[in-house]
Design a protein around this motif. Structure first.
Motif, PDB file in Angstrom:
ATOM      1  N   GLN A 271       0.704  -1.088   0.133  1.00  0.00           N
ATOM      2  CA  GLN A 271      -0.113   0.053  -0.052  1.00  0.00           C
ATOM      3  C   GLN A 271       0.789   1.267   0.122  1.00  0.00           C
ATOM      4  N   ASP A 272       2.013   1.183   0.633  1.00  0.00           N
ATOM      5  CA  ASP A 272       2.899   2.447   0.686  1.00  0.00           C
ATOM      6  C   ASP A 272       3.375   2.612  -0.779  1.00  0.00           C
ATOM      7  N   GLN A 273       3.742   1.545  -1.319  1.00  0.00           N
ATOM      8  CA  GLN A 273       4.300   1.576  -2.772  1.00  0.00           C
ATOM      9  C   GLN A 273       3.081   1.989  -3.642  1.00  0.00           C
ATOM     10  N   PHE A 274       1.900   1.767  -3.619  1.00  0.00           N
ATOM     11  CA  PHE A 274       0.780   2.359  -4.220  1.00  0.00           C
ATOM     12  C   PHE A 274       0.689   3.841  -4.138  1.00  0.00           C
TER      13      PHE A 274
ATOM     14  N   HIS B 280      -6.156  -0.156 -13.199  1.00  0.00           N
ATOM     15  CA  HIS B 280      -5.239  -1.105 -13.968  1.00  0.00           C
ATOM     16  C   HIS B 280      -4.235  -1.662 -13.302  1.00  0.00           C
ATOM     17  N   LEU B 281      -3.154  -0.755 -12.475  1.00  0.00           N
ATOM     18  CA  LEU B 281      -1.909  -1.370 -11.992  1.00  0.00           C
ATOM     19  C   LEU B 281      -2.513  -2.390 -10.795  1.00  0.00           C
ATOM     20  N   ARG B 282      -3.576  -2.081 -10.179  1.00  0.00           N
ATOM     21  CA  ARG B 282      -3.815  -2.930  -9.115  1.00  0.00           C
ATOM     22  C   ARG B 282      -4.229  -4.457  -9.730  1.00  0.00           C
ATOM     23  N   GLY B 283      -5.000  -4.133 -10.747  1.00  0.00           N
ATOM     24  CA  GLY B 283      -5.373  -5.561 -11.520  1.00  0.00           C
ATOM     25  C   GLY B 283      -4.347  -6.438 -11.971  1.00  0.00           C
TER      26      GLY B 283
ATOM     27  N   VAL C 202       4.312  -2.188 -12.724  1.00  0.00           N
ATOM     28  CA  VAL C 202       4.686  -0.827 -13.265  1.00  0.00           C
ATOM     29  C   VAL C 202       5.607  -0.725 -14.603  1.00  0.00           C
ATOM     30  N   LYS C 203       6.333  -1.793 -14.568  1.00  0.00           N
ATOM     31  CA  LYS C 203       7.234  -1.955 -15.862  1.00  0.00           C
ATOM     32  C   LYS C 203       6.495  -2.217 -17.099  1.00  0.00           C
ATOM     33  N   ARG C 204       5.379  -2.876 -16.825  1.00  0.00           N
ATOM     34  CA  ARG C 204       4.414  -3.323 -17.928  1.00  0.00           C
ATOM     35  C   ARG C 204       3.608  -2.202 -18.477  1.00  0.00           C
ATOM     36  N   MET C 205       3.261  -1.230 -17.561  1.00  0.00           N
ATOM     37  CA  MET C 205       2.619   0.055 -18.021  1.00  0.00           C
ATOM     38  C   MET C 205       3.475   1.103 -18.829  1.00  0.00           C
ATOM     39  N   GLY C 206       4.884   0.889 -18.779  1.00  0.00           N
ATOM     40  CA  GLY C 206       5.784   1.835 -19.461  1.00  0.00           C
ATOM     41  C   GLY C 206       5.987   3.121 -18.602  1.00  0.00           C
ATOM     42  N   GLY C 207       6.766   3.705 -19.070  1.00  0.00           N
ATOM     43  CA  GLY C 207       7.269   4.950 -18.374  1.00  0.00           C
ATOM     44  C   GLY C 207       6.269   5.988 -18.151  1.00  0.00           C
ATOM     45  N   LEU C 208       6.298   6.706 -17.133  1.00  0.00           N
ATOM     46  CA  LEU C 208       5.068   7.747 -16.943  1.00  0.00           C
ATOM     47  C   LEU C 208       5.243   8.855 -17.969  1.00  0.00           C
ATOM     48  N   ASP C 209       6.219   9.120 -18.497  1.00  0.00           N
ATOM     49  CA  ASP C 209       6.352  10.399 -19.618  1.00  0.00           C
ATOM     50  C   ASP C 209       5.413   9.543 -20.998  1.00  0.00           C
ATOM     51  N   ASP C 210       5.926   8.226 -21.181  1.00  0.00           N
ATOM     52  CA  ASP C 210       5.216   7.641 -22.075  1.00  0.00           C
ATOM     53  C   ASP C 210       3.745   7.867 -21.988  1.00  0.00           C
ATOM     54  N   LEU C 211       3.172   7.620 -20.785  1.00  0.00           N
ATOM     55  CA  LEU C 211       1.821   7.439 -20.657  1.00  0.00           C
ATOM     56  C   LEU C 211       1.263   9.129 -20.599  1.00  0.00           C
TER      57      LEU C 211
ATOM     58  N   GLU D  20      -0.825  16.796 -16.769  1.00  0.00           N
ATOM     59  CA  GLU D  20      -1.621  15.937 -17.859  1.00  0.00           C
ATOM     60  C   GLU D  20      -2.574  15.229 -17.610  1.00  0.00           C
ATOM     61  N   LEU D  21      -2.338  14.481 -16.344  1.00  0.00           N
ATOM     62  CA  LEU D  21      -3.376  13.574 -15.819  1.00  0.00           C
ATOM     63  C   LEU D  21      -4.163  14.148 -14.645  1.00  0.00           C
ATOM     64  N   VAL D  22      -5.481  14.279 -14.838  1.00  0.00           N
ATOM     65  CA  VAL D  22      -6.339  14.689 -13.627  1.00  0.00           C
ATOM     66  C   VAL D  22      -6.728  13.664 -12.862  1.00  0.00           C
ATOM     67  N   ALA D  23      -7.540  13.931 -11.601  1.00  0.00           N
ATOM     68  CA  ALA D  23      -7.819  12.923 -10.714  1.00  0.00           C
ATOM     69  C   ALA D  23      -8.464  11.563 -11.225  1.00  0.00           C
ATOM     70  N   SER D  24      -9.318  12.008 -12.363  1.00  0.00           N
ATOM     71  CA  SER D  24      -9.975  10.720 -12.786  1.00  0.00           C
ATOM     72  C   SER D  24      -9.132   9.800 -13.402  1.00  0.00           C
ATOM     73  N   ASP D  25      -8.026  10.342 -14.231  1.00  0.00           N
ATOM     74  CA  ASP D  25      -6.962   9.461 -14.887  1.00  0.00           C
ATOM     75  C   ASP D  25      -6.275   8.722 -14.096  1.00  0.00           C
ATOM     76  N   ALA D  26      -5.909   9.371 -13.063  1.00  0.00           N
ATOM     77  CA  ALA D  26      -4.935   8.687 -12.009  1.00  0.00           C
ATOM     78  C   ALA D  26      -5.473   7.411 -11.336  1.00  0.00           C
ATOM     79  N   GLU D  27      -6.969   7.847 -11.216  1.00  0.00           N
ATOM     80  CA  GLU D  27      -7.940   6.543 -10.533  1.00  0.00           C
ATOM     81  C   GLU D  27      -7.889   5.618 -11.539  1.00  0.00           C
ATOM     82  N   GLU D  28      -7.958   5.984 -12.604  1.00  0.00           N
ATOM     83  CA  GLU D  28      -8.188   4.812 -13.720  1.00  0.00           C
ATOM     84  C   GLU D  28      -6.724   3.781 -13.975  1.00  0.00           C
ATOM     85  N   LEU D  29      -5.646   4.597 -13.974  1.00  0.00           N
ATOM     86  CA  LEU D  29      -4.381   4.173 -14.037  1.00  0.00           C
ATOM     87  C   LEU D  29      -4.062   2.978 -12.706  1.00  0.00           C
ATOM     88  N   GLU D  30      -4.511   3.741 -11.695  1.00  0.00           N
ATOM     89  CA  GLU D  30      -4.288   2.844 -10.331  1.00  0.00           C
ATOM     90  C   GLU D  30      -5.082   1.541 -10.430  1.00  0.00           C
TER      91      GLU D  30
END
Length: 457
Positions: free
Chosen positions: A11-14, A38-41, A61-70, A26-36
Motif C-alpha cells: 500500500q505504501d508503494q501504491f 489498472h495497476l492494481r489489477g 509498473v514496468k509493463r505500464m511503461g514510463g510515466l512520460d510515455d503515459l 496532464e493527468l487529472v484525478a480521474s485519470d490517476a484513479e483509472e491508471l491505479e
C-alpha cells in the motif's frame, strides 16, 4: 502478521506511485484513479501466479511503461484537454487543482500589478521613464524581480525568515544602484548595470528553492525554470511589439498619437509585469510546455559545435591570432555563457539512466572547442592587461571568463568520463548545481566591491 506487513508495504508503494502520478498536470484525478485500478489489477494477476507482492508491483509498473510515455499517450488521446490546460480554468472534476490555479492566478495578478505600480513611483520624485540617464538602467530589475521572488516564495509557502532574507538582498541591490556615487559616464555604472540583474536573478533562485535549499534536484529545477522563463519573456515581448504596432496604426488612422501612453505607461509597466507573468506561466504550465529550452538546445548544439570547430580550423589555417580588446573579451564571455546554457538545458532534459550516445559526444566537442578558443583569448588578454593596466570593465570580464572557464573545464572532464563509460551522468548534474553559489559570489563581488575599489570611476 507477515501478510499484514506485506500488505502495508504494498500500500505504501501504491501511495508513492499515486503521489508521483498526480504531480503530472496532464493527468487529472480521474485519470490517476483509472491508471491505479489498472495497476492494481495487474498486481493481483501476478500475485495469483505465485509472485510476491513486491515483485508483482515492480513488474506491473514496468509493463505500464514510463510515466512520460503515459503522459504523451494521454496528450494524444485528449488533445482538447491539453489545450484547456493552457487556459486559466482547470479540468472539471479536479476541484483542488482548479482552486490552487485560481489562487496562483490571483497572487500573480497582485504581484504583476505591484511591479507595474512600482515602476511608476519614481515619477513622483521627478524620474520619468523617458528621461535620459542611468536610473532605470540600474533599477529596472529592482521593480520586477522582488515581486517575482515574492510570488515564488508564496507558492513554496516560505516562512517569515525567507522573506526577510530575500528583502535584505534586494535592499542591498537597491543601495548599490542608488547610493554608490557613480557618475553616468563612469565605467562602474556599466559594470553594475550588467551584473546587478544577474545577481538579483540568483536571489529569485533562492525564493524558488526555498522549499528545499540543499536539494541538487531543486537547483536543477531552477535552471530549467530560468530557461523557460526567458523563452516566455521573449514570446511576451514579441506579442507586446505587435500590440504596440497595432496601437500606432489604428490610432494614427483617426489622427490620435498615443506616444505618451505607449512609451511612459504601456512599455515600462508591461515590461516589469511580464517578468512576473512569465514566472507564473512556467509554474502553471509545467508538463504542458516545459521543454521549449531543451528542444532549442538540440537544434543549436550541432550548429554551434560546427561554427566553433570551423573557427579553430580557420585560425590554424591562417596562422593569425585573435585580436582581443574589452569588447572581444565580453563577446567570448557570452560565447562561454551560450555553451554553458546549451549544456545545462540538454542535461536538464536528459534521462539520467540513459546510456551515453552521439549527442553526448557532440556536447563534449562543443565544450572542448570553446575551451580551446577561450584559452587563446585569455593568453592574449592577460598580456594586454599587463601592458595597459586594469579597469572595472576588463577586471569584471576577465573574472567572469575565469569563473565560466573553471566550470566548463571540470564539466568537460566529467563529460569525458561519462562518454568513456568511466563516470556517471549524475556527477555532471551535481557539479552544475553545486557551482551556482560560485556565480552568486562572483556577481555580488563585482557589484559590491569593484566600484569602490576603482574609486567609482
Amino acid at each position: 502478521m507477515t501478510i499484514t506487513n506485506g500488505e502495508d508495504e504494498l500500500q505504501d508503494q501504491f501511495n508513492q506511485w499515486r503521489a508521483y502520478v498526480r504531480r503530472r498536470p496532464e493527468l487529472v484525478a480521474s485519470d490517476a484513479e483509472e491508471l491505479e485500478d489498472h495497476l492494481r489489477g495487474s498486481v493481483d494477476e501476478l500475485v495469483a501466479l505465485g509472485l510476491n507482492a513486491d515483485e508483482a508491483f515492480l513488474i506491473a509498473v514496468k509493463r505500464m511503461g514510463g510515466l512520460d510515455d503515459l503522459s504523451r499517450e494521454f496528450a494524444r488521446e485528449h488533445s482538447e484537454r491539453l489545450w484547456k490546460q493552457l487556459m486559466l480554468t482547470g479540468e472539471p472534476g479536479d476541484e483542488a487543482k482548479t482552486s490552487r490555479s485560481r489562487r496562483d492566478l490571483v497572487a500573480m495578478l497582485v504581484c504583476a500589478a505591484g511591479a507595474a505600480i512600482s515602476i511608476k513611483v519614481p515619477e513622483l520624485f521627478g524620474k520619468r521613464y523617458d528621461d535620459s540617464g542611468m536610473f532605470y538602467a540600474l533599477n529596472m530589475t529592482l521593480f520586477a524581480l522582488p515581486w517575482l521572488a515574492g510570488f515564488l516564495a508564496w507558492r513554496r509557502q516560505a516562512g517569515p525568515r525567507w522573506y526577510g532574507v530575500l528583502a535584505a538582498l534586494f535592499v542591498v541591490g537597491a543601495v548599490v544602484a542608488n547610493a554608490y556615487p557613480m557618475s553616468e559616464d563612469s565605467k562602474s555604472v556599466g559594470v553594475v548595470a550588467t551584473h546587478l540583474p544577474l545577481a538579483l536573478w540568483l536571489v529569485v533562485g533562492l525564493a524558488y528553492v526555498s522549499d528545499d535549499l540543499r536539494s541538487s534536484r531543486r537547483r536543477m529545477d531552477f535552471i530549467r525554470f530560468s530557461g523557460e522563463w526567458f523563452v516566455y519573456l521573449v514570446l511576451i515581448g514579441l506579442g507586446g511589439s505587435v500590440l504596440i504596432a497595432f496601437l500606432y496604426g489604428i490610432f494614427n488612422a483617426i489622427d490620435v498619437y498615443p506616444d505618451e501612453f505607449i512609451w511612459n505607461w504601456l512599455t515600462p509597466c508591461g515590461l516589469v509585469a511580464s517578468m512576473v507573468v512569465g514566472g507564473w506561466l512556467v509554474e502553471a504550465k509545467q508538463g504542458v510546455i516545459e521543454n521549449i529550452a531543451p528542444v532549442l538546445t538540440r537544434l543549436f548544439t550541432p550548429l554551434f559545435t560546427l561554427a566553433l570547430l570551423a573557427f579553430l580550423v580557420t585560425i590554424g589555417w591562417n596562422g593569425s591570432g585573435i585580436e582581443v580588446n574589452r569588447q572581444t573579451l565580453v563577446l567570448f564571455d557570452m560565447l562561454l555563457v551560450v555553451v554553458l546554457g546549451l549544456m545545462l538545458y540538454s542535461l536538464s532534459a536528459r534521462d539520467p539512466q540513459a546510456p551515453r550516445g552521439p549527442f553526448d559526444v557532440l556536447q563534449l566537442a562543443l565544450v572542448v572547442s570553446a575551451l580551446v578558443i577561450d584559452a587563446l583569448v585569455l593568453y592574449t588578454m592577460t598580456g594586454r592587461i599587463a601592458e595597459y593596466g586594469t579597469t572595472p570593465n576588463n577586471v569584471a570580464a576577465l573574472g567572469e571568463n575565469i569563473v565560466l572557464l573553471a566550470n566548463l573545464t571540470w564539466s568537460a572532464w566529467l563529460l569525458l568520463l561519462f562518454v568513456r563509460r568511466r563516470g556517471g551522468f549524475a556527477a555532471i548534474e551535481r557539479w552544475q548545481t553545486a557551482y551556482l553559489p560560485v556565480y552568486a559570489a562572483w556577481l555580488w563581488a563585482v557589484v559590491l566591491i569593484l566600484p569602490p575599489v576603482f574609486g567609482y570611476r
